[in-house]
Enzyme design. Structure first.
Site, PDB file in Angstrom:
ATOM      1  N   GLY A  66      37.911  10.946  87.182  1.00 37.07           N
ATOM      2  CA  GLY A  66      36.660  10.658  86.306  1.00 37.07           C
ATOM      3  C   GLY A  66      36.439  11.740  85.461  1.00 37.07           C
ATOM      4  N   LEU A  67      36.379  11.741  83.992  1.00 29.69           N
ATOM      5  CA  LEU A  67      36.394  12.955  83.168  1.00 29.69           C
ATOM      6  C   LEU A  67      35.382  12.713  82.250  1.00 29.69           C
ATOM      7  CD1 LEU A  67      40.164  13.616  82.683  1.00 29.69           C
ATOM      8  CD2 LEU A  67      38.657  15.018  84.119  1.00 29.69           C
ATOM      9  N   VAL A  99      30.987  13.356  81.655  1.00 38.39           N
ATOM     10  CA  VAL A  99      30.606  14.642  81.572  1.00 38.39           C
ATOM     11  C   VAL A  99      30.489  15.542  82.626  1.00 38.39           C
ATOM     12  CG1 VAL A  99      28.172  15.747  80.940  1.00 38.39           C
ATOM     13  CG2 VAL A  99      28.787  13.832  79.719  1.00 38.39           C
ATOM     14  N   MET A 100      30.011  14.889  83.718  1.00 44.33           N
ATOM     15  CA  MET A 100      30.024  15.587  85.046  1.00 44.33           C
ATOM     16  C   MET A 100      31.593  16.217  85.775  1.00 44.33           C
ATOM     17  SD  MET A 100      26.846  16.348  85.840  1.00 44.33           S
ATOM     18  CE  MET A 100      26.853  16.750  87.610  1.00 44.33           C
ATOM     19  N   LYS A 106      20.993  14.870  99.404  1.00 47.65           N
ATOM     20  CA  LYS A 106      20.984  14.744  97.669  1.00 47.65           C
ATOM     21  C   LYS A 106      20.016  13.597  97.276  1.00 47.65           C
ATOM     22  CE  LYS A 106      21.611  15.698  93.556  1.00 47.65           C
ATOM     23  NZ  LYS A 106      21.497  14.649  92.700  1.00 47.65           N
ATOM     24  N   SER A 165      24.203  18.869  92.726  1.00 48.33           N
ATOM     25  CA  SER A 165      23.068  18.812  91.868  1.00 48.33           C
ATOM     26  C   SER A 165      23.188  20.156  90.884  1.00 48.33           C
ATOM     27  CB  SER A 165      21.773  19.095  92.551  1.00 48.33           C
ATOM     28  OG  SER A 165      20.645  19.230  91.765  1.00 48.33           O
ATOM     29  N   HIS A 187      16.548  15.432  97.845  1.00 52.57           N
ATOM     30  CA  HIS A 187      16.341  16.391  96.987  1.00 52.57           C
ATOM     31  C   HIS A 187      15.771  15.780  95.563  1.00 52.57           C
ATOM     32  CE1 HIS A 187      18.095  18.231  92.924  1.00 52.57           C
ATOM     33  NE2 HIS A 187      17.927  19.382  93.590  1.00 52.57           N
ATOM     34  N   ASN A 188      16.418  14.502  95.036  1.00 57.89           N
ATOM     35  CA  ASN A 188      16.024  13.973  93.777  1.00 57.89           C
ATOM     36  C   ASN A 188      14.523  13.046  93.999  1.00 57.89           C
ATOM     37  OD1 ASN A 188      18.553  14.513  93.058  1.00 57.89           O
ATOM     38  ND2 ASN A 188      18.877  12.214  92.054  1.00 57.89           N
ATOM     39  N   ASN A 216      25.970  10.189  92.503  1.00 62.00           N
ATOM     40  CA  ASN A 216      24.910  10.189  93.392  1.00 62.00           C
ATOM     41  C   ASN A 216      24.887   8.756  93.930  1.00 62.00           C
ATOM     42  OD1 ASN A 216      23.059  12.288  93.076  1.00 62.00           O
ATOM     43  ND2 ASN A 216      22.444  11.483  90.913  1.00 62.00           N
ATOM     44  N   GLU A 239      12.545  16.252  93.479  1.00 59.64           N
ATOM     45  CA  GLU A 239      12.752  16.391  91.942  1.00 59.64           C
ATOM     46  C   GLU A 239      11.674  15.681  91.133  1.00 59.64           C
ATOM     47  OE1 GLU A 239      16.724  16.377  90.345  1.00 59.64           O
ATOM     48  OE2 GLU A 239      16.073  14.800  88.856  1.00 59.64           O
TER      49      GLU A 239
END
Ligand code: 6PG
Length: 462
Positions: free
Chosen positions: A10-11, A13-14, A182, A128, A185-186, A102, A189
């Site tokens: 998987g290329l 953005v992330m 996570k 994150s 965490h969100n 996510n 956020e």
């Protein structure tokens, strides 16, 4: 040649940022994507010897050292299942598959258990820090296979963000524990974003301050206990001017979107009976915002008795109110994780978790060192810790901000919820004795008494 340390599948953005981070830190990466465009775009000048863009998944797998580590950075949900299904025939016992998206933690637990039966080490890792974090060092919350963690931690810890000399990456627990924390965490956020936005709104629409004064206030908060990534980028946002040299933020439509992690956090809180009002209000502020038309109609239809107000020493008071809200948000998130950990038998070390949030992640802040400290106290809730006893000094400002803003007919549900959260912890006597009486009156649901053991029922209407 089987000399690549890790595959990144998987290329986008992330994925490409994470792969570049690995290459920059000296790992040899076999990069792969189903998308030809993503593969063509992937390049890191001067580092060509350290990576290969694989044409096929077979090439990717055959390039890897043993044990083979495949890091998936793809869209959460069905695509993860379909990639696993596609890889499965070529996977061997001992291979390590890491999902860094996510993903919903229940999906991660299911995949972990399915692959465990086949001898494959499956890990769900919360990552994150957005695009920049992925490239320069994210906060990473690893969950799932312990064996997989032992075999991959040298890579994960090296590419993570660092707080002083400690990597912001740790093993959280089995099954979906990494993705669970996570998700929360969100949720935190969401809460902090909403608290910051409400504080901005009070300054702009409650106190009618000029843009530069608001900007100056946020800049000053950078040198206080509020010092955090989200306050830093609040300044960045407020500094941005549109082409006509007016603040860009004023041109942005007040309709906020979401991808699901906040909603999952609420669902979990309801299932586990953990009160997380600030996260709740933040998620629903976004949902309610989506119907702009009804708010335009309501503004005309519903009168109000509010009146304009002033707040002396506003920078100090709003800063204290915001800080109290942020502390309440951390407390709510940690309480939810503690309950889930206990009920799932995950044995999550909350203090260790706070450590890996100190750098790299979106909610990183100087306050997290205090959160870490408070969690070593083994109090049932962070609100009761000695480390945060100073919240009692913030309470007068929070109360004044909430009551005055409410008297001006401006809704600030996240800040108000933080005050309710505070007051709930103080309310030795809650009104629910009356609820119990009513329940027993209409439905014979029974009640407990303050002076005798057992359950009682009264024939109320006789
Ligand atoms: C992060 C972020 C990131 C993303 C969230 C929130 O930790 O890097 O949390 O994962 O911004 O998914 O997205 P939404 O606001 O769109 O739900």
């Amino acid at each position: 040649m089987k000399n690549y340390d890790i595959a990144v599948y998987g290329l986008g953005v992330m994925g490409s940022s994470l792969a570049k981070n690995m290459i920059n830190k000296g790992f040899k990466v076999a990069a792969f994507s189903k998308s030809e465009a993503e593969k063509e775009r992937f390049a890191l000048n001067g580092k060509e010897d350290s990576y290969v863009v694989c044409s096929t998944k077979e090439q990717m797998l055959s390039s890897l050292k043993s044990p083979r580590i495949i890091f998936l950075m793809i869209t959460a949900g069905a695509p993860v299942d379909s990639v696993i299904e596609d890889l499965l025939p070529a996977l061997e016992p001992g291979d390590i598959v890491i999902d860094g998206g996510n993903s919903y933690f229940k999906d991660t637990s299911r995949r972990y258990n399915d692959l465990k039966e086949k001898g494959i080490c499956y890990m769900g890792v919360g990552v994150s820090g957005g695009e920049k974090g992925a490239l320069l060092g994210p906060s990473m919350m690893a969950g799932g296979s312990k064996e997989g963690w032992e075999a991959s931690k040298h890579i994960l810890k090296t590419i993570a963000a660092y707080y002083k000399d400690e990597p912001c990456c740790t093993y959280i627990g089995p099954e979906g524990a990494g993705h669970y924390v996570k998700m929360v965490h969100n949720g935190i956020e969401y809460a902090i974003l909403q608290l910051i936005a409400e504080t901005y709104h009070i300054m702009k629409y409650g106190l009618n301050l000029e843009h530069d004064s608001i900007l100056g206030t946020f800049e000053n908060w950078k040198n206080s206990k509020l010092d955090s990534y989200l306050i830093d980028i609040s300044v960045t946002v407020l500094e941005k001017m549109d082409e006509d040299n007016t603040p860009l933020v004023d041109k942005i439509l007040d309709v906020a979107e979401q991808k699901g992690t906040g909603k999952w956090t609420l669902e979990e809180a309801i299932d586990r009976g953990v009160y997380i009002p600030t996260i709740f209000e933040a998620v629903f502020a976004r949902s309610f915002s989506s119907n702009k038309e009804i708010r335009v109609q309501g503004n005309k239809h519903l009168s109000h008795s509010g009146s304009p107000y002033t707040l002396d020493d506003y920078e100090k008071k709003l800063g204290e109110a915001l800080l109290a809200g942020v502390i309440a948000s951390y407390a709510q998130g940690m309480a939810l994780i503690a309950k889930a950990s206990e009920e799932n038998g995950w044995k999550i070390d909350l203090s260790e978790l706070a450590s890996v949030w100190r750098e790299g992640c979106i909610i990183r802040s100087v306050l997290l060192s205090e959160v870490k400290e408070s969690l070593t106290e083994e109090k049932e809730n962070l609100m009761l810790s000695e480390a945060f006893h100073y919240i009692t000094k913030l309470e007068p400002a929070l109360r004044e901000v909430v009551t005055k803003t409410s008297s001006a007919a401006i809704a600030i549900p996240a800040l108000a919820s933080a005050l309710n959260y505070y007051d709930y912890f103080r309310m030795e006597q809650m009104p629910v004795n009356f609820v119990q009486a009513l329940r027993d009156c209409f439905g014979a649901h029974t009640y407990k008494r303050v002076d005798k053991e057992g359950y009682f029922h009264t024939e109320w209407e006789k």
